[in-house]
Motif scaffolding. Structure first.
Motif, mmCIF file in Angstrom:
data_model
loop_
_atom_site.group_PDB
_atom_site.id
_atom_site.type_symbol
_atom_site.label_atom_id
_atom_site.label_comp_id
_atom_site.label_asym_id
_atom_site.label_seq_id
_atom_site.Cartn_x
_atom_site.Cartn_y
_atom_site.Cartn_z
ATOM 1 N N LYS A 95 20.593 0.762 65.946
ATOM 2 C CA LYS A 95 21.233 1.719 65.039
ATOM 3 C C LYS A 95 22.290 1.038 64.185
ATOM 4 O O LYS A 95 22.372 1.273 62.966
ATOM 5 C CB LYS A 95 21.865 2.853 65.850
ATOM 6 N N LEU A 96 23.098 0.179 64.808
ATOM 7 C CA LEU A 96 24.150 -0.525 64.062
ATOM 8 C C LEU A 96 23.555 -1.413 62.985
ATOM 9 O O LEU A 96 24.047 -1.445 61.843
ATOM 10 C CB LEU A 96 24.994 -1.361 65.031
ATOM 11 N N LEU A 97 22.499 -2.130 63.298
ATOM 12 C CA LEU A 97 21.878 -3.027 62.315
ATOM 13 C C LEU A 97 21.273 -2.240 61.166
ATOM 14 O O LEU A 97 21.402 -2.633 59.996
ATOM 15 C CB LEU A 97 20.815 -3.885 63.008
ATOM 16 N N LEU A 98 20.618 -1.130 61.476
ATOM 17 C CA LEU A 98 20.037 -0.305 60.411
ATOM 18 C C LEU A 98 21.129 0.293 59.528
ATOM 19 O O LEU A 98 20.980 0.362 58.304
ATOM 20 C CB LEU A 98 19.176 0.808 61.022
ATOM 21 N N GLN A 99 22.241 0.725 60.137
ATOM 22 C CA GLN A 99 23.368 1.254 59.354
ATOM 23 C C GLN A 99 23.953 0.175 58.446
ATOM 24 O O GLN A 99 24.282 0.428 57.283
ATOM 25 C CB GLN A 99 24.455 1.776 60.288
ATOM 26 N N THR A 100 24.081 -1.026 58.988
ATOM 27 C CA THR A 100 24.625 -2.144 58.214
ATOM 28 C C THR A 100 23.768 -2.418 56.991
ATOM 29 O O THR A 100 24.270 -2.540 55.862
ATOM 30 C CB THR A 100 24.694 -3.409 59.094
ATOM 31 N N ILE A 101 22.472 -2.511 57.190
ATOM 32 C CA ILE A 101 21.550 -2.797 56.083
ATOM 33 C C ILE A 101 21.578 -1.668 55.070
ATOM 34 O O ILE A 101 21.626 -1.902 53.855
ATOM 35 C CB ILE A 101 20.126 -3.005 56.632
ATOM 36 N N ASP A 102 21.578 -0.438 55.558
ATOM 37 C CA ASP A 102 21.575 0.720 54.663
ATOM 38 C C ASP A 102 22.830 0.755 53.799
ATOM 39 O O ASP A 102 22.766 1.006 52.595
ATOM 40 C CB ASP A 102 21.453 2.000 55.490
ATOM 41 N N ARG A 103 23.979 0.477 54.404
ATOM 42 C CA ARG A 103 25.237 0.505 53.646
ATOM 43 C C ARG A 103 25.280 -0.571 52.583
ATOM 44 O O ARG A 103 25.742 -0.349 51.463
ATOM 45 C CB ARG A 103 26.416 0.337 54.602
ATOM 46 N N LEU A 104 24.809 -1.748 52.932
ATOM 47 C CA LEU A 104 24.873 -2.854 51.981
ATOM 48 C C LEU A 104 23.822 -2.724 50.876
ATOM 49 O O LEU A 104 23.984 -3.283 49.799
ATOM 50 C CB LEU A 104 24.703 -4.184 52.708
ATOM 51 N N GLN A 105 22.745 -1.986 51.155
ATOM 52 C CA GLN A 105 21.721 -1.798 50.131
ATOM 53 C C GLN A 105 22.014 -0.615 49.232
ATOM 54 O O GLN A 105 21.429 -0.474 48.167
ATOM 55 C CB GLN A 105 20.349 -1.606 50.794
ATOM 56 N N THR A 106 22.948 0.259 49.664
ATOM 57 C CA THR A 106 23.327 1.404 48.838
ATOM 58 C C THR A 106 24.112 0.920 47.620
ATOM 59 O O THR A 106 25.022 0.103 47.763
ATOM 60 C CB THR A 106 24.199 2.379 49.650
ATOM 61 N N PRO A 107 23.762 1.392 46.417
ATOM 62 C CA PRO A 107 24.468 0.927 45.210
ATOM 63 C C PRO A 107 25.979 1.074 45.282
ATOM 64 O O PRO A 107 26.720 0.280 44.714
ATOM 65 C CB PRO A 107 23.883 1.813 44.096
ATOM 66 N N THR A 108 26.446 2.096 46.016
ATOM 67 C CA THR A 108 27.891 2.309 46.125
ATOM 68 C C THR A 108 28.495 1.574 47.311
ATOM 69 O O THR A 108 29.672 1.699 47.593
ATOM 70 C CB THR A 108 28.197 3.807 46.271
ATOM 71 N N GLY A 109 27.675 0.798 48.020
ATOM 72 C CA GLY A 109 28.169 0.062 49.182
ATOM 73 C C GLY A 109 29.113 -1.053 48.768
ATOM 74 O O GLY A 109 29.255 -1.374 47.580
ATOM 75 N N PRO A 110 29.766 -1.672 49.741
ATOM 76 C CA PRO A 110 30.757 -2.714 49.438
ATOM 77 C C PRO A 110 30.122 -3.971 48.897
ATOM 78 O O PRO A 110 29.425 -4.679 49.606
ATOM 79 C CB PRO A 110 31.422 -2.963 50.796
ATOM 80 N N SER A 111 30.336 -4.238 47.592
ATOM 81 C CA SER A 111 29.826 -5.463 46.979
ATOM 82 C C SER A 111 28.345 -5.646 47.279
ATOM 83 O O SER A 111 27.893 -6.708 47.701
ATOM 84 C CB SER A 111 30.616 -6.676 47.483
ATOM 85 N N SER A 112 27.561 -4.566 47.071
ATOM 86 C CA SER A 112 26.174 -4.576 47.510
ATOM 87 C C SER A 112 25.322 -5.617 46.802
ATOM 88 O O SER A 112 24.275 -5.994 47.288
ATOM 89 C CB SER A 112 25.561 -3.177 47.303
ATOM 90 N N SER A 113 25.751 -6.082 45.638
ATOM 91 C CA SER A 113 24.947 -7.053 44.904
ATOM 92 C C SER A 113 25.397 -8.491 45.143
ATOM 93 O O SER A 113 24.845 -9.416 44.566
ATOM 94 C CB SER A 113 25.011 -6.733 43.403
ATOM 95 N N SER A 114 26.426 -8.685 45.966
ATOM 96 C CA SER A 114 26.966 -10.020 46.157
ATOM 97 C C SER A 114 26.062 -10.864 47.039
ATOM 98 O O SER A 114 25.239 -10.362 47.796
ATOM 99 C CB SER A 114 28.354 -9.937 46.788
ATOM 100 N N ASN A 115 26.241 -12.189 46.922
ATOM 101 C CA ASN A 115 25.458 -13.098 47.750
ATOM 102 C C ASN A 115 25.753 -12.891 49.227
ATOM 103 O O ASN A 115 24.859 -12.977 50.069
ATOM 104 C CB ASN A 115 25.756 -14.546 47.357
ATOM 105 N N SER A 116 27.024 -12.625 49.555
ATOM 106 C CA SER A 116 27.380 -12.423 50.954
ATOM 107 C C SER A 116 26.710 -11.169 51.512
ATOM 108 O O SER A 116 26.303 -11.140 52.676
ATOM 109 C CB SER A 116 28.889 -12.334 51.120
ATOM 110 N N ALA A 117 26.591 -10.129 50.681
ATOM 111 C CA ALA A 117 25.909 -8.914 51.127
ATOM 112 C C ALA A 117 24.439 -9.195 51.382
ATOM 113 O O ALA A 117 23.863 -8.747 52.377
ATOM 114 C CB ALA A 117 26.069 -7.808 50.086
ATOM 115 N N GLU A 118 23.806 -9.938 50.498
ATOM 116 C CA GLU A 118 22.392 -10.278 50.679
ATOM 117 C C GLU A 118 22.190 -11.115 51.934
ATOM 118 O O GLU A 118 21.224 -10.920 52.683
ATOM 119 C CB GLU A 118 21.870 -11.029 49.454
ATOM 120 N N ALA A 119 23.095 -12.046 52.179
ATOM 121 C CA ALA A 119 22.992 -12.888 53.381
ATOM 122 C C ALA A 119 23.141 -12.038 54.639
ATOM 123 O O ALA A 119 22.427 -12.246 55.628
ATOM 124 C CB ALA A 119 24.053 -13.982 53.348
#
Length: 841
Positions: free
Chosen positions: A563-587
């Protein structure tokens, strides 16, 4: 009875009206409600909507009376009721706004907490109220009086100024708004000059937000005096909230003023230090420590000025002798040294000049906060050579000190320094062993993490410690190992000796200890508040390492890691997520997806997923791992392989929606991987295809009669002839399910070597492969009509009866023998030879 079109229209109108109520667009909501009522006056949803609007009007009309009762008669209960209504975004009727504004803004009254809350709620929750306040603080009005009035009234009231200044709709034009911002900026700066100032964070927050929202509006006001006023708010003796806002403001000022700003900063620190008194030194060191991360080169140059550190240490030593005269001076100096450690030359200079003093403070100070800070700096700098006659604090001694400080820390500052120090020292294998063997320390760190938030600096430090404990050495390919050897040879270096305490066996043991310490449930519980790329990234790194060992995966799933991993991925892939387009987010997304794959390889999907968290939610992140990263020099195939295994496990579920989603999203990359030169990746991709053949949509990929389907079948048949046993087995299984379908059987028969390959499976050395080949042949010859006849013909042409008999002679599995006998019966029955000895010879 209303038709379906009318019902749908009414539902749409109700939904739109409720959205308008939420956005406080009550007139528009009323119009929509009227239209809905004309179409379906007896509809329960429409009636509820009308009642809701009626309540809104009624409650809004009450607010004036409630405010009047409080202002004129001191009815506190009425004021609280008004606050509650305003916080619910209850709209005040237009003809009441002026009167409410007059009562709250133009009657000074006695400052009370409820008056403060009422003023703040009125402004923040009402656009009309913001226009009223804006009209009072415009150019040519009594801006200063209202500024002082709201300051005197309290935090909620004063903080309401900012949303007014930033609300363009509250002002007649941009010029007036800009001038109001400039007036407020100057008034807030003036407040900071008051030596008896309380609540300086209010003023500093206003300044920081005005700068960060649009610094150009402050053009001409950002001069040396402004800069120095803000810099002075970085003094460690001030409230942490003031310092935090001052740091934001300084960062923006430096960004706007560039070289001129850096020169102002340098002059300020230099002149302050030159005064030589403790108070001035504390300010200078505080400022330099805070600004170091913003302009490290500039501050490092100051720090390395000849004579600066050499002259500072004796001052600190005299201060520390006997009863320490100024703990704040020690703290400011050590904060500066800690910040300076980002620069290599600064680290070396501290180690050479200040090591002994830091060592003394770390071991003898009666102030735990000072000891923790000194130990932190020692952890960041290289040890002083013993030949120089120092009392060297070795890594193990330093670690023991930090462990004790962490266990006994009573204040947040002590905890922060000791935990950060442990984070640095925990990079060393010997220290990792010491930490992981200390149950009390692990429990303390987990409990401390349970109480932290994203803003708490201890969060990152604790997670870093756990990440260091569980991190495996990076795997190197054969080519990478050769390149490393060549580099060492070219540089005449000996290969680095690898500490046995950091080998895979020791790391896996540490992972088990961390897992047993119940770190994962704490991460799961804290996930909502730890909403930053950095925190999510380090949490994912920990879970990725813990999931490497197969035995750990079941417990990870039980503790909520999926659940935690899915939440993490979902948040970072959401356009309003924290720096969702950054390299660190993709990593982080990639790392979390890989950790997810590892867990899902080894657990029963039925035990992990539910209606609240369906299995289909895991498909998108797992599929991401199948796509090559075009920016990477080399492709790491381990995540690809493990993702295929996880997807294969999910494809085994009796859930057509999962298979359909896999066929939509993962089919193309999987087909590419069928041709991989890596044996394991190829095998895993065939196994996934095999499981997908349980779906009619999967069968259609091979049996829809298209050229693409023919090409796919050609590849699958070729894989049934692969050298790798597991690959042949998976391909044979896929063909066995495919040939149950008439069109698929026909496609196999049309392939030039289709039947020959299936007969080769029947004579395979492995009985499981043989079994699949026999099922395929049985499906071909048992197919109805022309397909079955052609199947029999092809089998006979390829001398199939003898091939099958040959395979059965070497078979030891009864179930395989049974299928073989059934095949021979079917073939001979169609040839008119029923009753002959089918196994003779």
């Amino acid at each position: 009875m209303a038709d379906s079109t009318t019902i749908q229209r009414v539902e749409d109108l109700v939904a739109q009206a409720r959205a308008c109520i939420e956005q406080r667009q009550l007139s528009k909501a009323t119009q929509l409600a009227k239209e809905a009522a004309s179409l379906a006056p007896t509809n329960q949803n429409v009636q509820a909507l009308v009642q809701s609007l009626s309540n809104q009007d009624s409650n809004g009309s009450q607010i004036l009376t409630l405010v009047k009762n409080y202002v004129e008669r001191g009815e506190t209960k009425d004021a609280q009721e008004a606050v509650d209504l305003l916080k619910q975004h209850t709209a005040i009727p237009t003809d009441h706004i002026n009167d409410v504004a007059h009562l709250l803004f133009d009657h000074e009254g006695k400052p009370t907490e409820i008056r403060d809350q009422l003023t703040g709620a009125f402004v923040i929750n009402s656009a009309a109220a913001r226009r009223q306040l804006a009209s009072r603080i415009q150019v040519g009005t009594e801006a200063t009086r209202y500024f002082r009035l709201l300051w005197k009234r309290g935090e909620h009231s004063f903080n309401s100024i900012l949303p007014v200044l930033l609300d363009a709709d509250a002002w007649p034009n941009a010029e007036v708004q800009t001038q109001a911002k400039r007036d407020a900026f100057l008034l807030a700066l003036g407040k900071l000059l008051d030596p008896a100032l309380e609540h300086g964070e209010w003023s500093m927050t206003l300044i920081a937000r005005l700068l960060t929202s649009n610094a150009h509006d402050m053009a001409g006001l950002i001069d040396r005096d402004t800069f120095e006023i803000v810099l002075a708010q970085l003094d460690i003796r001030l409230d942490a909230r003031i310092r935090a806002q001052a740091t934001l403001a300084v960062a923006k000022l430096l960004e706007e003023t560039r070289e001129e700003g850096e020169a102002t900063f340098t002059d300020y620190v230099t002149s302050t230090v030159s005064k030589g008194h403790n108070d001035e030194l504390i300010v200078a060191f505080s400022v330099a420590a805070s600004v170091f991360p913003l302009v490290p080169k500039t501050v490092a140059k100051l720090f390395l000025t000849p004579g600066f550190l050499e002259g500072l240490v004796p001052v600190l030593e005299r201060n520390s002798m006997g009863q320490r005269k100024s703990h704040r001076l020690e703290q400011a100096a050590m904060e500066l040294m800690s910040a300076a450690c980002v620069d290599k030359a600064c680290r070396e200079s501290i180690a050479k000049i200040a090591y002994d003093w830091l060592d003394d403070v770390a071991h003898t100070s009666t102030e735990a906060e000072a000891a923790s800070m000194a130990a932190l700096v020692l952890a960041k700098i290289p040890p002083k050579p013993e030949s120089e006659g120092s009392s060297v604090t070795h890594a193990d001694d330093l670690s023991s000190l930090l462990v004790n400080l962490t266990l006994n820390a009573s204040s947040p500052a002590e905890q922060q320094s000791s935990i950060e120090g442990l984070a640095y020292t925990s990079l060393q294998p010997k220290i990792k062993a010491e930490i992981v063997s200390n149950t009390a320390l692990l429990n303390k760190l987990v409990e401390r993490l349970r109480s932290t938030t994203t803003a708490d600096p201890c969060t990152f430090g604790i997670l870093t410690i756990f990440s260091n404990l569980v991190s495996y050495r990076p795997a190197q390919s054969e080519e990478q190992q050769k390149m490393s050897q060549l580099k060492n040879y070219a540089e005449a270096k000996k290969p680095d000796e690898k500490d046995s305490l950091d080998d895979d066996e020791h790391v896996t043991a540490r992972c088990k200890t961390v897992l047993d310490a119940d770190l994962v449930p704490v991460l799961v519980a804290a996930a909502r508040s730890h909403y930053t790329v950095t925190i999510l990234g380090i949490s994912s790194k920990i879970l990725h390492a813990l999931a490497r060992e197969q035995k750990h995966r079941g417990k990870l799933a039980q503790q909520g890691a999926v659940k935690l991993l899915l939440q993490t991925i979902d948040r970072l892939q959401t356009p309003t997520g924290p720096s969702s387009s950054s390299n660190s987010a993709e990593a982080t997304i990639h790392l979390a997806a890989h950790a997810l794959a590892r867990i899902l390889i080894s657990v029963n999907p039925h035990h992990v997923f539910s209606r609240a968290m369906p299995a289909i939610s895991a498909l998108r992140p797992l599929t991401l791992l199948l796509t090559p990263d075009t920016s990477a020099e080399t492709r790491d195939l381990l995540p690809v392989f493990e993702s295929l295994l996880a997807l294969t496990n999910l494809a085994s579920l009796d859930d057509e929606s999962v298979k359909d989603a896999l066929l939509r999203n993962a089919w193309d990359p999987t087909q590419d991987l069928l041709l991989s030169t890596n044996k394991l990746v190829q095998r895993a991709s065939v196994e996934l295809v095999c499981n997908l053949m349980a779906s009619p949509a999967g069968v259609a990929k091979y049996a829809d009669g298209s050229p693409a389907a023919s090409q796919r079948l050609h590849v699958l048949l070729a894989l049934a002839d692969a050298e790798d046993h597991a690959t042949r087995c998976a391909a044979g299984g896929a063909l066995a399910m495919l040939t149950e379908w008439d069109q698929a059987a026909k496609a196999v028969l049309e392939h030039q070597r289709g039947v020959r390959i299936l007969l080769d499976l029947c004579t395979d050395d492995a009985d499981d492969v043989k079994h699949r080949g026999l099922v395929c042949i049985l499906n071909l010859v048992s197919a109805p009509g022309d397909i079955g006849e052609k199947g029999l013909e092809k089998v006979v042409q390829e001398d199939g009866v003898e091939e099958i008999k040959k395979g059965l002679r070497e078979c030891r599995q009864p179930d395989v023998m049974a299928v073989g006998v059934e095949v021979l019966k079917a073939v001979m029955a169609k040839e008119g030879t029923k009753g002959k000895a089918i196994t003779q010879g």
